[in-house]
Design a protein around this motif. Structure first.
Motif, short mmCIF file in Angstrom:
data_model
loop_
_atom_site.label_atom_id
_atom_site.label_comp_id
_atom_site.label_asym_id
_atom_site.label_seq_id
_atom_site.Cartn_x
_atom_site.Cartn_y
_atom_site.Cartn_z
N ILE A 176 0.85 -1.21 0.00
CA ILE A 176 0.00 0.00 0.00
C ILE A 176 0.88 1.25 0.00
N HIS A 177 1.94 1.24 0.80
CA HIS A 177 2.85 2.40 0.81
C HIS A 177 3.48 2.60 -0.56
N PRO A 198 -4.30 8.94 5.54
CA PRO A 198 -5.57 9.70 5.59
C PRO A 198 -6.32 9.68 4.26
N LEU A 199 -5.61 9.47 3.14
CA LEU A 199 -6.26 9.47 1.83
C LEU A 199 -7.34 8.40 1.73
N THR A 200 -7.22 7.36 2.55
CA THR A 200 -8.22 6.28 2.48
C THR A 200 -9.60 6.75 3.00
N ARG A 201 -9.66 7.91 3.66
CA ARG A 201 -10.95 8.45 4.14
C ARG A 201 -11.56 9.45 3.17
N SER A 223 -7.29 16.16 9.40
CA SER A 223 -6.53 17.19 8.65
C SER A 223 -5.09 17.26 9.18
N LYS A 224 -4.93 17.05 10.48
CA LYS A 224 -3.59 17.06 11.06
C LYS A 224 -2.79 15.87 10.53
N HIS A 242 1.48 13.99 3.97
CA HIS A 242 1.21 12.62 3.53
C HIS A 242 0.59 12.64 2.14
N THR A 243 0.56 11.47 1.51
CA THR A 243 -0.02 11.36 0.17
C THR A 243 -1.46 11.85 0.19
#
Length: 1841
Positions: free
Chosen positions: A1474-1475, A1608-1611, A1656-1657, A1662-1663
């Motif tokens: 995934i990374h 966080p992109l998964t949300r 958001s933090k 991050h991607t």
């Protein structure tokens, strides 16, 4: 024979009569006969037809020569001692002979040069060499040479190199002859002309002529006579410029030798201005050669010597005195005199100051060598006069202060300005304030004085310089700010002064640009009233201001009293718009008669339009910046380029590798989506106001139009302004293009252009009306400037499209008709009748063979000579013959014609669609008719220009020309080249222009016959030039143009399918011809070829505005490398064998640079040849003496480009291969100790051995060279058997695969097996490893497995029988790794072999590894570490294939439980993949696409395995997997199916899976797109199976998902859905708000806001950061600005703290739980270093007594954490004891203040240092915390404190 010629023949024979009286009569008759028109006609006819037996001009000249010989002989044999009167008669006789020759040449060549060049030259050379013919005759012959031969282009081109050098030698000897009879000025002019001719028509004079110039300058010093010296120096400058490229060191030495003499001449002789100009130019040239681009030290590319330093100081002293004298002369001369000093002297002084100014040296004592006498000068031991000179900025400041006279101050202001402008770094920070103070004092003293503009210019440069300085101290900034405020105030007050307005605005602009002061409201008043007019300087300043500052809404202008009662208040933006357009605030255009300056002045293209449109935007500054960020298109940048010596300076820096722009640093395309997402809000009132002003302006022009009086330029400017504004509107998205076409502005622009077109119609009927020509040319320039045929979307391109629509069919056809009419006008100056053929030169004694061989190359067309306007030799403005392409040959009408031609070409190439009013094909047809054989006469300068314009401009558009047009365009090329093949300037221009057509020659099968025809025509010309090059008949400039053509051919046809040159019935593909230029005789040609060598390895595809690179097939690349390597090597070796002198030293340096650059480019552009190229470099250090410091410069640049931190890392990545190849050379010179370890930055052999023995020893062992192993051990003082033990895994990997390899009949493999067996038997010997070998095998098994896996190399061409999964992801161009390497089936066989040999006879190697479960973790981590260490995409891909291979083996055996490590393995693999997926590039290359596909394939296999065999193992990872995959479907079309198949398997196929059902329900919704339709329906069915959700349930559903922090992109999809829910259910949200008013901490909305803020933090750095932050912002925007109490939004404590308190009472166990939870989460981090540290900490903690206690207690809970930690648990009975740090005062070390105050490092590093200091202090007694040090070193764990 005709009667007239018969008479002439009889007369010619009479010239040979023995009696003088008869000869005299014959001469008179001869003069009369050669004037007779019939005789002239016949002689011309015979000369042109080359009829051997007929009398022609050459035959007559031979008779004349015999007559002269006879007369000269008579004079020679006459008595020497005679009366003065007799002597005078003889001299008169010689004068008459000279006059007769001159007269005859004029008669013969009056209509065209018909006499043979060689005949004339032979005659002149004989006369000049013959002392008996007398000085007068020699001078007359020299005059003939200068005026009648060297000024005639045909002769200029026919003189061979040998003849040039002979002329040079003869005339230089004459110049140096101590004789009073010689006219030195004439001789010097001839030397200048000959030098120019030789350097332009050949590759320059031989280096043996160096001494001539040195002697000439010494001669001038001795004789105190500078007659003709300016011409000698002009020749010397030409000579140096030509030779400097190849012989820089020698040229520098020559400068060091000659310049002191010139300094002496300057000071001791009275020099005229022209001689001073030449001396200044020579000094400037020498400074450029010694210090290219201002380089000050040898390390930066300068050439230094003690003698040169002395010259510089003396020159500085001389210039200081010279400038003082100029000032003195100015003060005391009568009449008005310019206070400024000439620019060239100022430039020279600035260059010298830059070199001699040094912050450490304020004064220096110098030897004034130039003031010594001649005797002292020759006697170097004689003492020179000493003198102290002042240096540094103190000198400039002193001169600016010591006098109030402009004549004293201005030159030093000029020097300061030039110095700061050219070398900003030369002004030290400490000098800024003092200099600024002085300039400030100078400024107000003379408001109208002559010095003011110079002070302002100097201030502007200081402002720009300060703006570039980022290291100023705050106190200094404060002082400077005060000064700038004062200067700003003075400048602002003087803005209305028209004389210095440009300088004032430039200064204000520079201050704004550097942000040196805060711009106040007063500043904007300049652009609103009548203080100044909107001229170019004001507009440029306004552009800067709008880009950097925010425009205030209003500003008080002092006119409100009068206007506010009558009119509305105007905003500042509107006032600026009206000021720009000269528009009255009351909008009464009718009363205004004056047009705004923008309609009759030149401004930068679209500058005004961008300002006007930006002013209508709500965010004016952002709009202006958006416009300014558009890059200028390359085509328009290239047009402005002028060739200068700066190219040679860059070449010097490239040769010393101080400039390496041939290696671009490629950055990812991060700005791809920028333009599309930018949107601007327009202020509608301002837009209406602007439109109103523009319409009023155009209406004013239209209503006042008169065909006789109106200016067409004004009309074009206005229509350009209107479409420019429309184009800018479209670019910022205010209107779309279709709206623009319908707008009133566009209609007005159309009307204006129709009126402008009438001037063309009027001119069509009166093409000879000169008064209109200038106006029409200006109009056409304006029109052409409005057109852009570049491919990238920009305001220019959009406005260009609009402008094209304004051009009517009538206008275009009228211009085309005028072109036809002007081209067909026959003008007298060029009408010389039939011209001589160059073909039939068989009887020429020197050029006959040359002519034949050269011309046979152009055998398609008869060759004819070139006629120029200068053959009579009357014009002597220039020295030498004028280039046929010189503008002097063209009339105003001709220039207009060429402007029209260029305009039409740009129009037809810019048209993309059929929406314009004219037919581009028809215009193109008319243009091509101009070069039809019936029209084109290339002997005419105009027609030659015309053809070159069409060649360059017609094929230059975005779309290729129709093939039939290409054929027509190329048809005359061969004959034009044939005609001018000796004229090097013309040849160079033709080749540079023909480049543009190459892209049109590869249009595929659309029109095969015409394509073949066009290709053939083009290649015929290229073949001919290549042949001429091989025969040495092309100068370096022509060869450079030829290299450019070949480079372009390689880009068009990289495989050389049709780009094949045929010579002597042999075919040579262009990719084989090109490398030959790497060994060219000229350095600049070699350098150009080398810079372009990447075309042999990569196909450069031009796709619109970008260039994409595609690697060529392996065989082509390998052949290319061999060819290039051999050629570069050949050139180097050839020179190294020559005798050592300055010239050969220069040549050797240059050849080495070429070799090194070629290798560098191969390294950069060809991964498959990378290792070969690097090895060639290592070999060349030894074989060719390549300087290591140069190689290091190159390798540093390469390693930086590849993303390596250090050059050692790059070299180490190839060291295995390099050492193997080095040892394979098997000779005494290439032993391991002679390896060039210096390239790895090791200082000595010990350092090299100590750092690299693990690479070196396995190679030595495989060669059974144990003596060398012992030698290494001795060097580094280690036991040699211990070294063998250390290297065991690598050694065994060189042996085992050959044992396991099944026989394939490969003899090479059999030999390898034999060697491996022999080495293994030796290792088993008791004297080596003996029985220890089995123990080493077992204890090092994970390392051996990793080493074995690292040998994987799966070529794409593997046989079908042995095809594997990893073969599917292999590419033809994947470079082989370091040796040894094997395909996957060999590696698997080796694993099987190991398991068979194991004493337990286990089935597979995995069963052996399962005995110690941490083996899997070690192997997986080791593979990931290897991937993390490299930035090389190919190596990364190969490591991913290794990962794929090993994980596939694990998945096949996962049912066995992998010794309890199955859960860890599954999670580790999923997150690793995934990374990697999240690190995907914005655009895929071939290899990155395969890597990506491999990751998706492996993820799919892992998911299938997990679902099939591991029950609920996938449950906790499903959200992360799905959330990662969703964005890929839209982003990456190439793998869309692969990703969708996996998503469908997970969600649709497993919807009934009891373990996944609940997790699928909790997934965020799928996007509402067609591709996700089935997935969305399935997920929503499960989610809403019990009915629809309320808003509260939706929010709870959103909050129920806990996702790993780093992803966080998964949300993202969940956030988008949440925003929709919040938007649709506002009323429910109000109810939720009310419900939580009493207890806000527990309210659901508070929890939601806290969760969103936490997301958001997490997203930062991050991607997908931007997308997540925007989505969170949208949700918070829907929630709105609700006032929560500050207590409500608290940071929720980590759940592990709460849980620890619940589960354990013991503090140590609580800490253990918290730390293990943290470390467990860290195991799925992206950073490998963090994971590695976490592993170390986990093993240590779990090995302690506390760790064991924790395990026993915690295993009773249901938490799955221990399943993941299973591989790290040790079953040892003995616990790990943590040493106690018993210190007397444990916290003493923490008192250091530097520990608590961050030093120069960043905040993160400071926190790590502080945390580690706490752990080391002994202050903590917890053994768990003490064991966390490895984590604290890599991650900021400040929460520990």
């Amino acid at each position: 024979m005709s009667l007239a010629l018969n008479d002439l023949l009889i007369c010619c024979r009479q010239l040979e009569h023995d009696r003088a009286t008869e000869r005299r009569k014959a001469v008179e008759k001869f003069k009369h006969l050669i004037q007779d028109s019939e005789t002239i006609r016949l002689l011309d006819q015979h000369s042109d037809s080359k009829q051997g037996k007929c009398l022609n001009w050459d035959a007559v000249f031979r008779f004349l020569q015999k007559y002269i010989q006879k007369e000269t002989e008579c004079l020679r044999t006459a008595k020497p001692n005679v009366l003065a009167s007799t002597q005078a008669t003889r001299q008169k006789k010689m004068q008459e002979i000279s006059s007769l020759v001159k007269y005859f040449i004029k008669c013969a060549n009056k209509r065209a040069p018909r006499l043979k060049c060689q005949e004339l030259l032979n005659y002149i050379m004989d006369a000049v060499k013959d002392s008996s013919s007398g000085a007068i005759h020699g001078a007359d012959c020299s005059n003939i040479l200068l005026k009648d031969i060297l000024s005639v282009r045909k002769y200029w081109c026919e003189i061979p190199q040998q003849q040039w050098t002979e002329l040079f030698s003869v005339y230089f000897r004459l110049y140096l002859k101590p004789s009073q009879d010689i006219n030195r000025v004439l001789v010097a002019r001839i030397i200048q002309a000959v030098t120019k001719g030789c350097c332009s028509q050949t590759d320059g004079l031989n280096t043996k002529f160096w001494d001539f110039f040195s002697k000439a300058i010494q001669h001038a010093r001795q004789e105190k006579s500078s007659a003709g010296l300016n011409h000698i120096l002009a020749a010397f400058i030409i000579f140096l410029k030509t030779l400097a490229v190849n012989f820089r060191i020698r040229v520098c030495e020559l400068g060091d030798e000659i310049l002191p003499t010139l300094l002496y001449i300057w000071t001791q002789h009275r020099l005229n201005d022209s001689l001073k100009e030449e001396i200044i130019e020579l000094f400037q040239l020498q400074i450029c050669i010694h210090h290219p681009k201002g380089a000050k030290t040898q390390e930066k590319g300068a050439y230094e010597s003690r003698k040169w330093k002395s010259i510089l100081y003396n020159l500085y002293d001389l210039l200081v005195n010279e400038i003082s004298h100029i000032g003195s002369r100015g003060k005391y001369c009568s009449g008005s005199r310019n206070v400024a000093v000439k620019e060239n002297l100022i430039e020279l002084m600035a260059d010298v100051c830059h070199q001699v100014f040094n912050e450490d040296i304020r004064s220096l004592e110098i030897s004034q060598s130039y003031t010594t006498t001649q005797r002292e000068f020759n006697d170097y031991s004689a003492p020179s006069k000493k003198r102290k000179i002042e240096l540094g900025w103190e000198v400039i400041k002193a001169h600016l202060q010591k006098s109030q006279n402009d004549f004293d101050i201005v030159p030093w202001l000029q020097i300061a300005t030039q110095l700061i402008s050219k070398y900003p770094a030369s002004l030290p920070n400490c000098e800024l304030s003092p200099l600024l103070m002085i300039l400030h004092q100078l400024l107000p003293q003379q408001r109208r004085g002559a010095r003011t503009p110079y002070v302002l210019r100097c201030l502007m440069e200081v402002a720009l310089c300060q703006g570039k300085k980022s290291n100023l101290e705050s106190s200094q900034k404060s002082d400077l700010l005060k000064l700038w405020i004062k200067i700003w105030s003075i400048t602002f007050r003087g803005i209305s002064s028209e004389q210095i307005q440009a300088e004032n605005f430039s200064l204000l602009g520079a201050v704004i640009q550097g942000s040196l002061i805060e711009v106040d409201r007063e500043f904007w008043k300049i652009f609103t009233g009548s203080v100044c007019r909107p001229l170019c300087p004001a507009v440029c300043c306004l552009t800067l201001a709008l880009t950097i500052c925010v425009v205030p809404e209003t500003v008080k202008t002092g006119m409100e009293k009068n206007t506010c009662d009558v009119n509305r208040n105007f905003s500042l933006k509107e006032m600026i718009m009206k000021w720009l357009l000269f528009c009255q605030l009351e909008d009464d255009f009718e009363d205004s008669t004056e047009l705004p300056p923008i309609l009759h002045s030149n401004f930068p293209h679209l500058a005004v339009e961008k300002i006007l449109v930006s002013l209508t935007m709500k965010n004016c500054k952002a709009a202006m910046n958006f416009f300014q960020s558009v890059p200028e298109c390359e085509q328009h940048q290239k047009d402005t380029e002028e060739p200068s010596f700066s190219e040679v300076e860059e070449l010097f820096l490239q040769t010393t590798f101080d400039k390496m722009d041939f290696l671009p640093i490629v950055k990812e395309h991060t700005m791809e989506k920028h333009n599309s997402s930018v949107s601007f809000s327009v202020h509608h009132n301002l837009k209406q106001s602007l439109d109103h002003c523009l319409l009023g302006l155009s209406e004013q022009l239209l209503s006042n139009y008169s065909s006789e009086t109106s200016n067409s330029e004004t009309l074009v400017r206005c229509s350009s302004l209107l479409v420019g504004v429309l184009g800018c509107y479209c670019y910022v998205g205010v209107i779309v293009e279709e709206e623009a076409y319908k707008s009133e502005l566009f209609q007005k622009a159309k009307s204006l252009m129709q009126y402008a077109g009438e001037s063309i119609t009027l001119f069509k009927n009166k093409t000879n009306e000169e008064s209109r020509i200038v106006s029409l040319r200006n109009m056409l320039h304006l029109c052409t400037r409005c057109l852009h045929n570049c491919t990238k979307r920009s305001p220019n391109k959009i406005a260009s499209g609009f402008f094209l629509r304004l051009l009517t069919s009538k206008l275009m056809n009228d211009i085309a008709d005028i072109c036809t009419s002007l081209a067909s006008i026959i003008k007298k100056p060029f009408d010389f009748g039939k011209v001589e053929s160059v073909e039939d030169d068989t009887d020429e004694n020197l050029t006959g063979m040359e002519d034949q061989s050269s011309l046979s190359l152009f055998n398609d067309y008869p060759a004819s000579s070139v006629i120029d306007a200068n053959e009579s030799g009357e014009s002597q403005i220039t020295i030498g013959a004028m280039n046929p392409l010189a503008e002097e040959h063209l009339s105003k009408q001709d220039l207009l014609f060429l402007d029209m031609l260029k305009f039409l070409c740009v129009c037809v190439t810019t048209v993309q669609t059929s929406t314009v009013s004219f037919r581009a094909a028809d215009i193109r047809k008319k243009l091509l008719m101009l070069i039809d054989s019936t029209m084109l006469d290339p002997t005419r300068s105009l027609h030659l220009h015309m053809y070159l314009v069409l060649l360059k401009e017609l094929p230059g558009g975005e779309y290729p020309l129709p093939m039939e047009d290409v054929v027509k365009l190329l048809k005359p090329l061969s004959s034009v080249c044939s005609l001018y093949h000796r004229d090097q300037d013309v040849c160079k221009t033709i080749l540079n222009h023909v480049l543009h057509i190459v892209r049109n020659l590869c249009q595929g099968d659309m029109d095969a016959e015409n394509t073949r025809d066009a290709q053939g025509q083009f290649l015929t010309v290229i073949e001919a030039f290549w042949r001429l090059t091989k025969e040495g008949k092309c100068t370096f400039s022509v060869r450079m143009a030829l290299v450019k053509c070949l480079k372009t051919l390689l880009e068009a046809d990289p495989y050389s399918k049709w780009a094949i040159l045929s010579i002597m019935e042999k075919d040579f593909p262009v990719n084989e011809v090109f490398p030959q230029f790497l060994a060219d005789n000229h350095h600049q040609v070699r350098m150009l070829a080398t810079e372009s060598v990447n075309r042999l390895f990569q196909h450069m595809k031009q796709g619109g505005s970008s260039t994409s690179l595609k690697a060529l097939p392996l065989k082509l690349q390998q052949t290319a490398f061999e060819n290039a390597y051999l050629k570069a090597q050949e050139g180097m070796r050839e020179v190294s064998h020559r005798a050592e002198n300055s010239e050969s030293l220069d040549e050797l340096c240059n050849r080495k640079a070429i070799f090194l650059m070629m290798i560098a480019l191969v390294l950069y552009y060809s991964p498959v040849c990378e290792k070969q190229a690097l090895f060639a470099l290592c070999k060349s250090v030894k074989e060719n003496g390549l300087e290591p410091h140069l190689i290091k410069k190159v390798l540093e640049k390469i390693s930086e480009a590849f993303g390596y931190r250090h050059v050692e890392d790059f070299m180490a990545s190839h060291l295995d291969y390099l050492v193997l190849e080095w040892l394979n050379l098997r000779d005494s010179e290439h032993s391991l100790s002679s390896f060039p370890f210096i390239l790895l930055n090791y200082k000595n052999i010990e350092d090299f051995y100590r750092s690299c023995y693990k690479v070196l020893i396995p190679h030595l062992v495989m060669r059974s060279n144990f003596d060398e192993v012992k030698s290494i051990a001795n060097q580094i003082q280690e036991d040699w058997k211990n070294l063998l033990t250390d290297c065991f895994p690598k050694i065994i990997v060189n042996i085992l695969p050959y044992f396991a390899y099944e026989g394939t009949g490969d003899s090479g493999m059999a030999q390898q097996r034999k060697t491996a067996t022999k080495v293994y038997d030796m290792l088993k010997d008791e004297n080596l490893l003996g029985k220890q070998i089995d123990h080493l095998f077992i204890s090092n098994l994970p390392e051996i497995v990793v080493e074995l896996l690292m040998t994987l190399h799966e070529p794409a061409t593997s046989g079908a029988s042995q095809s594997t999964d990893s073969c599917d992801f292999s590419g033809d161009l994947d470079p082989a790794p370091n040796p040894p390497h094997f395909p996957s089936h060999v590696i698997k066989a080796t694993f099987a072999y190991i398991s068979n040999c194991h004493k337990t006879k286990l089935k597979s190697i995995l069963e052996i590894l399962s005995k110690s479960p941490d083996s899997y973790q070690k192997i997986l981590l080791a593979i990931c570490e290897q991937a993390a260490e490299t930035n090389n995409v190919y190596k990364k891909h190969r490591i991913l294939k290794i990962y794929h291979l090993f994980v596939s083996l694990l998945m096949d055996d996962i049912q066995s439980g992998l010794g309890g490590a199955w859960a860890f393995v599954l999670r580790d693999v999923i997150y690793t993949l995934i990374h990697y997926i999240n690190q995907r590039p914005s655009r895929f290359m071939d290899v990155s696409l395969r890597s990506f596909s491999l990751c998706c394939d492996l993820l799919s296999r892992v998911c299938h395995t997990a679902v099939t065999y591991c029950k609920d193992a996938l449950e906790s990872h499903l959200h992360v997997i799905v959330g990662t995959l969703i964005p890929l479907v839209d982003d990456q079309m190439e793998i869309q199916k692969q990703v969708l198949d996996l998503l469908k398997y997970l969600v649709i196929d497993n919807k009934d899976n009891e373990n996944l059902y609940i997790t699928i329900k909790l997934l965020d919704p799928f996007p509402d797109h067609v591709v996700f339709k089935d997935l969305r329906i399935t997920q929503q069915k499960i989610k809403y199976s019990r009915g629809p959700f309320s808003l509260l349930e939706e929010i709870n559903h959103f909050l129920s998902v806990s996702v790993y922090d780093a992803l966080p992109l998964t949300r993202l999809e969940g956030l988008k859905d949440l925003r929709r829910q919040l938007e649709q259910h506002k009323h429910q949200m109000m109810d939720l708000m009310k419900a939580s008013q009493d207890n806000p901490q527990d309210g659901i909305m508070v929890k939601l806001v806290v969760s969103l803020l936490q997301l958001s933090k997490m997203a930062v750095n991050h991607t997908g950061e931007r997308e997540v932050l925007e989505a969170v912002g949208s949700c918070l925007g829907e929630v709105g600005p609700i006032e929560f109490s500050t207590i409500a939004i608290q940071h929720s404590k980590d759940t592990s703290y709460t849980k620890a308190l619940e589960l354990f009472e013991d503090k140590e166990l609580q800490w253990t739980f918290i730390m293990l939870t943290y470390l467990n989460n860290t195991l799925v981090e992206d950073c490998v270093k963090v994971r590695s540290a976490a592993v170390t900490c986990l093993k240590s903690i779990l090995a302690t007594k506390t760790g064991h206690s924790f395990w026993e207690i915690y295993k009773t809970t249901t938490d799955p954490m221990l399943i993941y930690l299973q591989p790290f648990r040790t079953s040892r009975k003995k616990f790990l004891e943590v040493p106690r740090l018993d210190k007397e005062s444990p916290l003493e070390g923490l008192d250091d203040t530097s520990l608590w105050i961050p030093q120069s490092e960043n905040h993160d590093v400071w926190l790590k240092t502080l945390t580690c200091a706490f752990l080391n202090s002994g202050g903590t007694k917890s053994e768990v915390l003490q064991l966390l040090k490895p984590m604290c070193e890599v991650v900021s764990m400040c929460w520990l404190l």
